[in-house]
Design a protein around this motif. Structure first.
Motif, short mmCIF file in Angstrom:
data_model
loop_
_atom_site.label_atom_id
_atom_site.label_comp_id
_atom_site.label_asym_id
_atom_site.label_seq_id
_atom_site.Cartn_x
_atom_site.Cartn_y
_atom_site.Cartn_z
N THR A 66 1.00 -1.39 -0.05
CA THR A 66 -0.08 0.05 -0.07
C THR A 66 0.75 1.15 0.09
O THR A 66 0.49 2.25 -0.76
CB THR A 66 -0.95 -0.06 1.10
OG1 THR A 66 -1.74 -1.12 1.32
CG2 THR A 66 -1.77 1.20 1.23
N PHE A 67 1.80 1.21 0.79
CA PHE A 67 2.88 2.38 0.81
C PHE A 67 3.42 2.55 -0.65
O PHE A 67 3.46 3.75 -1.03
CB PHE A 67 3.90 2.14 1.95
CG PHE A 67 4.74 3.44 2.15
CD1 PHE A 67 4.35 4.37 3.11
CD2 PHE A 67 5.88 3.50 1.39
CE1 PHE A 67 5.28 5.47 3.12
CE2 PHE A 67 6.95 4.58 1.64
CZ PHE A 67 6.47 5.47 2.52
N LYS A 76 2.25 1.96 -3.50
CA LYS A 76 1.25 2.38 -4.28
C LYS A 76 0.96 3.84 -4.14
O LYS A 76 0.87 4.46 -4.84
CB LYS A 76 -0.14 1.39 -4.42
CG LYS A 76 0.06 0.04 -4.78
CD LYS A 76 -1.60 -0.32 -4.49
CE LYS A 76 -1.15 -1.77 -4.14
NZ LYS A 76 -2.29 -2.53 -3.88
N MET A 77 0.86 4.03 -2.94
CA MET A 77 0.63 5.51 -2.25
C MET A 77 1.82 6.47 -2.95
O MET A 77 1.47 7.37 -3.63
CB MET A 77 0.55 5.53 -0.84
CG MET A 77 0.42 7.17 -0.46
SD MET A 77 1.25 7.07 1.45
CE MET A 77 2.82 6.79 1.31
N LYS A 78 3.14 6.01 -2.85
CA LYS A 78 4.21 6.85 -3.34
C LYS A 78 3.91 6.93 -4.95
O LYS A 78 4.33 8.18 -5.47
CB LYS A 78 5.40 6.01 -3.08
CG LYS A 78 5.72 6.32 -1.51
CD LYS A 78 5.81 7.68 -0.66
CE LYS A 78 7.33 7.85 -1.09
NZ LYS A 78 7.61 9.36 -0.40
N LEU A 134 0.03 10.12 -3.61
CA LEU A 134 -0.93 10.62 -2.43
C LEU A 134 -0.17 10.97 -1.42
O LEU A 134 0.82 10.65 -0.93
CB LEU A 134 -1.76 9.28 -2.24
CG LEU A 134 -2.49 8.54 -3.41
CD1 LEU A 134 -3.21 7.42 -2.96
CD2 LEU A 134 -3.39 9.73 -4.00
N ASP A 135 -1.19 12.26 -0.63
CA ASP A 135 -0.56 12.66 0.54
C ASP A 135 -1.36 12.03 1.72
O ASP A 135 -2.50 12.52 1.98
CB ASP A 135 -0.56 14.10 0.47
CG ASP A 135 -0.18 14.84 1.84
OD1 ASP A 135 0.47 14.06 2.56
OD2 ASP A 135 -0.51 15.91 1.97
N PRO A 136 -0.70 11.08 2.46
CA PRO A 136 -1.58 10.14 3.51
C PRO A 136 -2.09 11.44 4.38
O PRO A 136 -3.24 11.34 5.14
CB PRO A 136 -0.92 9.16 4.11
CG PRO A 136 0.60 9.68 3.73
CD PRO A 136 0.72 10.45 2.44
N TYR A 143 -5.48 13.10 3.51
CA TYR A 143 -6.51 12.18 3.81
C TYR A 143 -6.90 11.87 5.29
O TYR A 143 -8.09 11.86 5.63
CB TYR A 143 -6.18 10.91 2.92
CG TYR A 143 -6.32 10.75 1.64
CD1 TYR A 143 -7.45 10.85 0.84
CD2 TYR A 143 -5.29 11.25 0.77
CE1 TYR A 143 -7.51 11.02 -0.48
CE2 TYR A 143 -5.15 11.35 -0.67
CZ TYR A 143 -6.38 11.17 -1.23
OH TYR A 143 -6.51 11.31 -2.63
N THR A 173 -5.61 3.35 -3.83
CA THR A 173 -4.46 2.21 -3.82
C THR A 173 -5.12 1.15 -4.06
O THR A 173 -4.19 0.28 -4.45
CB THR A 173 -3.83 2.33 -2.44
OG1 THR A 173 -4.68 2.11 -1.43
CG2 THR A 173 -3.22 3.91 -1.99
N PHE A 179 -8.88 7.33 0.22
CA PHE A 179 -7.37 6.93 -0.12
C PHE A 179 -7.10 5.38 -0.49
O PHE A 179 -6.42 5.11 -1.38
CB PHE A 179 -6.74 7.27 1.44
CG PHE A 179 -5.31 6.68 1.36
CD1 PHE A 179 -4.15 7.67 0.72
CD2 PHE A 179 -4.88 5.64 1.97
CE1 PHE A 179 -2.92 7.35 1.00
CE2 PHE A 179 -3.48 5.14 1.89
CZ PHE A 179 -2.69 6.00 1.57
#
Length: 53
Positions: A4-5, A7-9, A13-15, A18, A31, A27
């Protein structure tokens, strides 16, 4: 998790944004890691997760 991390990068995406918006659904939908349980027909919003290693 690490997937997940990653995919976020890759999605940029800015966690924190969210979290500040209380919008985990969007969010994790972005992902591809959103878990939808469906209707439980109860008025309980508790989730229990057990990790067996």
């Amino acid at each position: 998790d690490h997937a997940t991390f990653a995919k976020m990068k890759s999605l940029g995406l800015d966690p924190k944004a969210y979290l500040a918006n209380n919008d985990a659904t969007a969010f994790f939908a972005l992902t591809g890691d959103l878990l939808l349980t469906g209707p439980t027909l109860t008025n309980v919003n508790d989730v229990r997760v057990i990790l067996v290693d």
